[in-house]
Design a protein around this motif. Structure first.
Motif, PDB file in Angstrom:
ATOM      1  N   LEU A 140       0.863  -1.187   0.000  1.00 19.88           N
ATOM      2  CA  LEU A 140       0.000   0.000   0.000  1.00 19.88           C
ATOM      3  C   LEU A 140       0.892   1.227   0.000  1.00 19.88           C
ATOM      4  CD1 LEU A 140      -2.571   1.757   0.651  1.00 19.88           C
ATOM      5  CD2 LEU A 140      -2.298   1.051   3.033  1.00 19.88           C
ATOM      6  N   ILE A 141       0.627   2.182  -0.881  1.00 20.20           N
ATOM      7  CA  ILE A 141       1.358   3.449  -0.859  1.00 20.20           C
ATOM      8  C   ILE A 141       0.370   4.607  -0.811  1.00 20.20           C
ATOM      9  CG2 ILE A 141       3.404   2.542  -2.028  1.00 20.20           C
ATOM     10  CD1 ILE A 141       2.452   3.989  -4.590  1.00 20.20           C
ATOM     11  N   THR A 142       0.839   5.737  -0.247  1.00 19.21           N
ATOM     12  CA  THR A 142      -0.053   6.885  -0.055  1.00 19.21           C
ATOM     13  C   THR A 142       0.616   8.166  -0.559  1.00 19.21           C
ATOM     14  OG1 THR A 142       0.764   7.204   2.208  1.00 19.21           O
ATOM     15  CG2 THR A 142      -1.193   5.813   1.919  1.00 19.21           C
ATOM     16  N   PRO A 143       0.921   8.252  -1.858  1.00 14.93           N
ATOM     17  CA  PRO A 143       1.553   9.468  -2.382  1.00 14.93           C
ATOM     18  C   PRO A 143       0.555  10.597  -2.570  1.00 14.93           C
ATOM     19  CG  PRO A 143       1.054   7.976  -4.183  1.00 14.93           C
ATOM     20  CD  PRO A 143       0.661   7.254  -2.909  1.00 14.93           C
ATOM     21  N   ASN A 144       1.063  11.844  -2.563  1.00 16.55           N
ATOM     22  CA  ASN A 144       0.230  12.920  -3.075  1.00 16.55           C
ATOM     23  C   ASN A 144       0.338  12.908  -4.602  1.00 16.55           C
ATOM     24  OD1 ASN A 144       2.603  14.429  -3.815  1.00 16.55           O
ATOM     25  ND2 ASN A 144       2.672  15.339  -1.755  1.00 16.55           N
ATOM     26  N   GLN A 145      -0.366  13.794  -5.258  1.00 14.40           N
ATOM     27  CA  GLN A 145      -0.420  13.769  -6.720  1.00 14.40           C
ATOM     28  C   GLN A 145       0.962  14.040  -7.341  1.00 14.40           C
ATOM     29  OE1 GLN A 145      -3.395  16.436  -8.278  1.00 14.40           O
ATOM     30  NE2 GLN A 145      -3.927  15.038  -9.934  1.00 14.40           N
ATOM     31  N   PHE A 146       1.718  14.954  -6.736  1.00  4.68           N
ATOM     32  CA  PHE A 146       3.067  15.241  -7.215  1.00  4.68           C
ATOM     33  C   PHE A 146       3.965  14.011  -7.088  1.00  4.68           C
ATOM     34  CE2 PHE A 146       7.423  16.268  -5.982  1.00  4.68           C
ATOM     35  CZ  PHE A 146       7.870  16.968  -7.103  1.00  4.68           C
ATOM     36  N   GLU A 147       3.907  13.358  -5.931  1.00  2.00           N
ATOM     37  CA  GLU A 147       4.742  12.175  -5.700  1.00  2.00           C
ATOM     38  C   GLU A 147       4.362  11.033  -6.635  1.00  2.00           C
ATOM     39  OE1 GLU A 147       5.514  13.195  -0.976  1.00  2.00           O
ATOM     40  OE2 GLU A 147       3.750  12.042  -1.601  1.00  2.00           O
ATOM     41  N   LEU A 148       3.069  10.897  -6.899  1.00  2.00           N
ATOM     42  CA  LEU A 148       2.617   9.888  -7.859  1.00  2.00           C
ATOM     43  C   LEU A 148       3.231  10.153  -9.231  1.00  2.00           C
ATOM     44  CD1 LEU A 148       0.736   7.498  -8.634  1.00  2.00           C
ATOM     45  CD2 LEU A 148      -1.033   9.221  -9.081  1.00  2.00           C
ATOM     46  N   GLY A 149       3.264  11.421  -9.644  1.00  2.00           N
ATOM     47  CA  GLY A 149       3.867  11.771 -10.922  1.00  2.00           C
ATOM     48  C   GLY A 149       5.343  11.445 -10.960  1.00  2.00           C
ATOM     49  N   THR A 152       6.045   7.692 -11.360  1.00  2.00           N
ATOM     50  CA  THR A 152       5.645   7.106 -12.644  1.00  2.00           C
ATOM     51  C   THR A 152       6.206   7.845 -13.847  1.00  2.00           C
ATOM     52  OG1 THR A 152       3.592   8.407 -12.614  1.00  2.00           O
ATOM     53  CG2 THR A 152       3.503   6.181 -11.691  1.00  2.00           C
ATOM     54  N   GLY A 153       6.904   8.969 -13.626  1.00  2.00           N
ATOM     55  CA  GLY A 153       7.416   9.747 -14.741  1.00  2.00           C
ATOM     56  C   GLY A 153       6.320  10.388 -15.565  1.00  2.00           C
ATOM     57  N   THR A 154       5.201  10.727 -14.920  1.00  2.00           N
ATOM     58  CA  THR A 154       4.056  11.329 -15.603  1.00  2.00           C
ATOM     59  C   THR A 154       3.704  12.657 -14.931  1.00  2.00           C
ATOM     60  OG1 THR A 154       2.416  10.217 -14.201  1.00  2.00           O
ATOM     61  CG2 THR A 154       3.158   9.043 -16.186  1.00  2.00           C
ATOM     62  N   SER A 155       2.706  13.339 -15.472  1.00  2.00           N
ATOM     63  CA  SER A 155       2.222  14.589 -14.879  1.00  2.00           C
ATOM     64  C   SER A 155       0.710  14.506 -14.702  1.00  2.00           C
ATOM     65  CB  SER A 155       2.591  15.785 -15.766  1.00  2.00           C
ATOM     66  OG  SER A 155       3.984  15.883 -15.918  1.00  2.00           O
ATOM     67  N   PRO A 156       0.248  13.721 -13.740  1.00  2.00           N
ATOM     68  CA  PRO A 156      -1.202  13.551 -13.590  1.00  2.00           C
ATOM     69  C   PRO A 156      -1.870  14.840 -13.135  1.00  2.00           C
ATOM     70  CG  PRO A 156      -0.028  12.532 -11.762  1.00  2.00           C
ATOM     71  CD  PRO A 156       1.008  12.963 -12.743  1.00  2.00           C
ATOM     72  N   LEU A 163      -5.649   8.240 -12.690  1.00  2.00           N
ATOM     73  CA  LEU A 163      -5.928   6.801 -12.674  1.00  2.00           C
ATOM     74  C   LEU A 163      -4.896   6.037 -13.496  1.00  2.00           C
ATOM     75  CD1 LEU A 163      -9.812   6.875 -13.023  1.00  2.00           C
ATOM     76  CD2 LEU A 163      -8.544   5.870 -11.106  1.00  2.00           C
ATOM     77  N   ASP A 164      -4.498   6.605 -14.627  1.00  2.00           N
ATOM     78  CA  ASP A 164      -3.478   5.957 -15.451  1.00  2.00           C
ATOM     79  C   ASP A 164      -2.153   5.858 -14.698  1.00  2.00           C
ATOM     80  OD1 ASP A 164      -2.410   5.005 -18.143  1.00  2.00           O
ATOM     81  OD2 ASP A 164      -1.122   6.744 -17.777  1.00  2.00           O
ATOM     82  N   ALA A 165      -1.768   6.928 -13.996  1.00  2.00           N
ATOM     83  CA  ALA A 165      -0.527   6.907 -13.222  1.00  2.00           C
ATOM     84  C   ALA A 165      -0.609   5.888 -12.089  1.00  2.00           C
ATOM     85  CB  ALA A 165      -0.231   8.298 -12.665  1.00  2.00           C
ATOM     86  N   VAL A 166      -1.769   5.792 -11.447  1.00  2.00           N
ATOM     87  CA  VAL A 166      -1.949   4.777 -10.399  1.00  2.00           C
ATOM     88  C   VAL A 166      -1.776   3.378 -10.973  1.00  2.00           C
ATOM     89  CG1 VAL A 166      -3.626   3.726  -8.838  1.00  2.00           C
ATOM     90  CG2 VAL A 166      -3.382   6.214  -8.903  1.00  2.00           C
ATOM     91  N   ASP A 167      -2.355   3.129 -12.135  1.00  2.00           N
ATOM     92  CA  ASP A 167      -2.201   1.814 -12.765  1.00  2.00           C
ATOM     93  C   ASP A 167      -0.730   1.512 -13.050  1.00  2.00           C
ATOM     94  OD1 ASP A 167      -4.916   1.406 -12.685  1.00  2.00           O
ATOM     95  OD2 ASP A 167      -5.272   2.038 -14.753  1.00  2.00           O
ATOM     96  N   ARG A 168       0.008   2.530 -13.468  1.00  2.00           N
ATOM     97  CA  ARG A 168       1.436   2.339 -13.743  1.00  2.00           C
ATOM     98  C   ARG A 168       2.191   1.953 -12.478  1.00  2.00           C
ATOM     99  NH1 ARG A 168       3.788   5.576 -18.404  1.00  2.00           N
ATOM    100  NH2 ARG A 168       2.013   6.199 -19.678  1.00  2.00           N
TER     101      ARG A 168
END
Length: 283
Positions: A140-149, A152-156, A163-168
């Motif tokens: 389980l991970i709990t990133p904020n939106q910036f950390e998720l990006g 994953t090397g994305t800019s959600p 959702l796409d970044a979460v799937d990655r």
């Protein structure tokens, strides 16, 4: 339930274990806190005193717990800010030891890297450690939106791209992801959202966006969501309870004018949250 929580500790204010432990205890979780630093206060003040523990220090403490039989019957390992790569290695070692004694335990990682305003505020080696070694071992991970990006090397920014970044990131290892701050352009005015995704679905919840950024609120969020999800296996219910508790905590803090979380005053909000926000299924 029993948690091993490896996080920072401060004497003044509430971040890390000093934010997470009491709310967990208030909802019935037995917590074994392991400190990674013992500071007078959080670093947001610009000055602090006290020692940073090494990875070897953390290993010694976990070994002592293991020698007492304390790693059996653990439901989750919780980690937050990792100040150096030696701490990250020690956390991964602790996770392996806990799962040896408690095969059903999960590892919940808050991948603390930074935010959209300040950017990454940890060293490059810690950034790589979290992305390449720690997150793939987490359940389980709990990133904020910036950390998720960053992970994953994305800019959600939209719901679809988030959702796409979460799937990655889920494909790298974690089965469950809580995105703790979703700010999409088409969200209702004056709100901020959280998104929980598991293998069975995705749920979004919105709360009013309060005019404050308070250190430690993310630590409380990660701890409460981990506990509720571990207890029930229901991501929507865990999301609703967590959002309600954290919003009430922040509401009390803003009303008080305090820079520090009103953690004790909000204790009934952890045990008996006002479920006024609905988790909406979005996938």
């Amino acid at each position: 339930m029993r948690f091993l929580s490896i996080q920072s500790s401060v004497s003044y204010g509430h971040v890390g274990n000093s934010a997470a432990v009491f709310p967990l205890q208030r909802i019935g979780v037995e917590v074994m806190p392991v400190a990674t630093v013992c500071f007078s206060n959080h670093t947001g003040y610009g000055a602090w005193r006290g020692p940073m523990l090494s990875g070897d220090d953390v290993r010694e403490i976990v070994t002592g717990i293991e020698e007492r039989g304390g790693l059996a019957g653990v439901d989750a390992v919780l980690s937050g800010y990792q100040g150096g790569d030696s701490i990250g290695d020690a956390i991964l070692d602790a996770v392996a030891r806990v799962k040896h004694h408690s095969p059903d335990a999960i590892y919940a990682c808050d991948p603390v890297l930074g935010n959209a305003t300040s950017g990454c505020r940890v060293s490059p080696e810690v950034q790589e450690l979290i992305r390449d070694r720690v997150v793939p071992h987490a359940d389980l991970i709990t990133p904020n939106q910036f950390e998720l990006g960053f992970l994953t090397g994305t800019s959600p920014d939209t719901l679809a791209s988030t959702l796409d970044a979460v799937d990655r990131v889920r494909r790298t290892g974690p089965s469950t992801v809580l995105v703790t701050s979703v700010e999409r352009p088409d969200r209702p005015t004056g709100t901020i959202e959280m998104l929980a995704v598991t293998g069975t679905g995705a749920w979004l919840i919105a709360t009013p966006h309060l005019p404050a950024t308070v250190n430690g609120s993310g630590d409380v969020t990660a701890a409460l969501f981990t506990a509720h999800f571990r207890r029930t296996g229901d991501a929507a219910a865990a999301l609703a309870r967590t959002a309600a508790s954290v919003f009430s905590l922040l509401e009390r803090t803003v009303a008080s004018g305090s820079r520090e979380l009103r953690l004790v005053e909000a204790q009934e909000d952890y045990a008996h949250p006002d479920l006024r926000f609905e988790a909406r299924r979005v996938r």
